[in-house]
Design an enzyme around this catalytic site. Structure first.
Site, PDB file in Angstrom:
ATOM      1  N   TYR A  43      51.664   9.481 -19.684  1.00 41.01           N
ATOM      2  CA  TYR A  43      51.167   8.398 -18.833  1.00 41.01           C
ATOM      3  C   TYR A  43      50.621   8.961 -17.528  1.00 41.01           C
ATOM      4  O   TYR A  43      49.520   8.591 -17.084  1.00 41.01           O
ATOM      5  CB  TYR A  43      52.289   7.400 -18.562  1.00 41.01           C
ATOM      6  N   LYS A  86      46.652   8.749 -16.337  1.00 32.27           N
ATOM      7  CA  LYS A  86      46.264   8.154 -15.059  1.00 32.27           C
ATOM      8  C   LYS A  86      45.570   9.184 -14.161  1.00 32.27           C
ATOM      9  O   LYS A  86      44.640   8.855 -13.418  1.00 32.27           O
ATOM     10  CB  LYS A  86      47.496   7.573 -14.357  1.00 32.27           C
ATOM     11  N   ARG A 109      65.545   9.521 -19.282  1.00 34.54           N
ATOM     12  CA  ARG A 109      64.399   9.347 -20.163  1.00 34.54           C
ATOM     13  C   ARG A 109      63.458  10.541 -20.058  1.00 34.54           C
ATOM     14  O   ARG A 109      63.260  11.111 -18.981  1.00 34.54           O
ATOM     15  CB  ARG A 109      63.636   8.069 -19.803  1.00 34.54           C
TER      16      ARG A 109
END
Length: 325
Positions: free
Chosen positions: A154, A158, A282
């Site tokens: 991610y 971006k 995570r």
């Protein structure tokens, strides 16, 4: 002004559109594939017309259903717009880890399509919704001069979007403005999977809430009203093409501190204190994250103003009212 808002049926998009319609000085076009938000939710903001012709800006609010990965549709959507606010994206670290290719196709190629649309249509301003994820693992406070080190797909996608924004400003004169959002919360966030929205929904269902690791990781929690003000400034302030701004609170808050403030606000509304559990870290997540927002204050005249406790109370009241209907 004529605004094209991608992902406008989502949480941030609807809040921005409501502000624009309340100010009664704009025409708004939404490009959305309805994968998260719905037409019905957009209609709760204002009367919605279905867009049938790219030249038609007669309606105060119109919807073009489609995907930013469709280059021809993206180009058509930009026709006639004064500003494009690009909110549509694959959001979050976990989905990008699960499917990096899908994350790339939406966040990189989708952004490229919208920039190409702006170039072809002569759109003056392109506001790109980014985050702190491109900077990755850094020693905070995060600021605009740091070298990016994305720690997740991610963040990488971006960062690629930010790179294309810079290229289109320097090569083609599209006035791109990059806003790196903090963790956004607030009224209207019923579909969000963020920690604040998830916690409130679980508490109302009397379900336990799980924190990653021990809850000592830090984040910034910015209320939606402050974020919308920043977007409006980014769309209208002159001479900021090619710039990047950290849009956050400049306050480092642990997830556990936010959780305790949220529990206190829930209890004040008569909601039983939920059980808290602790899980694993995570993949791709960072432990510390907060920003120096002095550049936004200097160039946009912007500063986050809603205290966390106040914003959480407002958000909880929204969720309680929504669950009662």
């Amino acid at each position: 002004m004529k605004w094209l808002i991608t992902g406008g049926c989502g949480f941030i998009g609807r809040a921005l559109i409501k502000r624009l319609l309340d100010e009664n000085s704009s025409q708004v076009r939404v490009l959305d594939n309805l994968s998260v938000g719905t037409r019905a939710e957009l209609e709760a903001v204002g009367a919605v017309s279905t867009l049938t012709h790219a030249q038609d800006w007669s309606a105060s609010l119109s919807l073009l259903e489609g995907d930013i990965r469709d280059a021809n549709l993206a180009r058509a959507a930009c026709i006639g717009a004064d500003v494009v606010v690009h909110l549509a994206a694959n959001t979050g670290v976990a989905p990008s880890v699960a499917d990096p290719r899908a994350d790339c196709e939406t966040n990189v190629f989708g952004t490229l399509n919208m920039l190409e649309g702006c170039r072809a249509a002569g759109v003056a301003r392109f506001v790109f919704a980014s985050s702190g994820a491109p900077l990755g693992v850094q020693t905070p406070p995060l600021h605009e001069e740091m070298a990016p080190k994305p720690a997740s797909p991610y963040g990488a996608s971006k960062l690629a979007g930010e790179g294309y924004c810079s290229a289109y400003y320097h090569c083609f004169g599209v006035e791109t403005v990059i806003l790196r959002f903090g963790n956004v919360y607030g009224e209207g966030s019923g579909h969000k999977q963020s920690v604040v929205a998830t916690f409130i929904k679980q508490a109302l269902q009397r379900e336990p809430h799980e924190l990653d690791v021990d809850g000592h990781q830090t984040r910034e929690f910015i209320h939606i009203s402050d974020l919308i003000t920043a977007i409006e400034r980014a769309a209208s302030v002159p001479d900021i093409g090619g710039e990047v701004f950290q849009i956050a609170t400049a306050q480092e808050t642990t997830v556990r501190e936010m959780t305790e403030a949220l529990i206190a606000a829930l209890e004040a509304e008569g909601i039983t204190r939920p059980e808290i559990r602790f899980g694993e870290k995570r993949d791709g997540d960072v432990m510390r994250n907060y920003s120096d927002t002095s550049k936004a204050q200097q160039h946009l005249g912007w500063l986050a103003r809603v205290p966390l406790e106040d914003g959480l109370r407002r958000t909880i009241k929204y969720f309680i009212a929504s669950s009662a209907t």
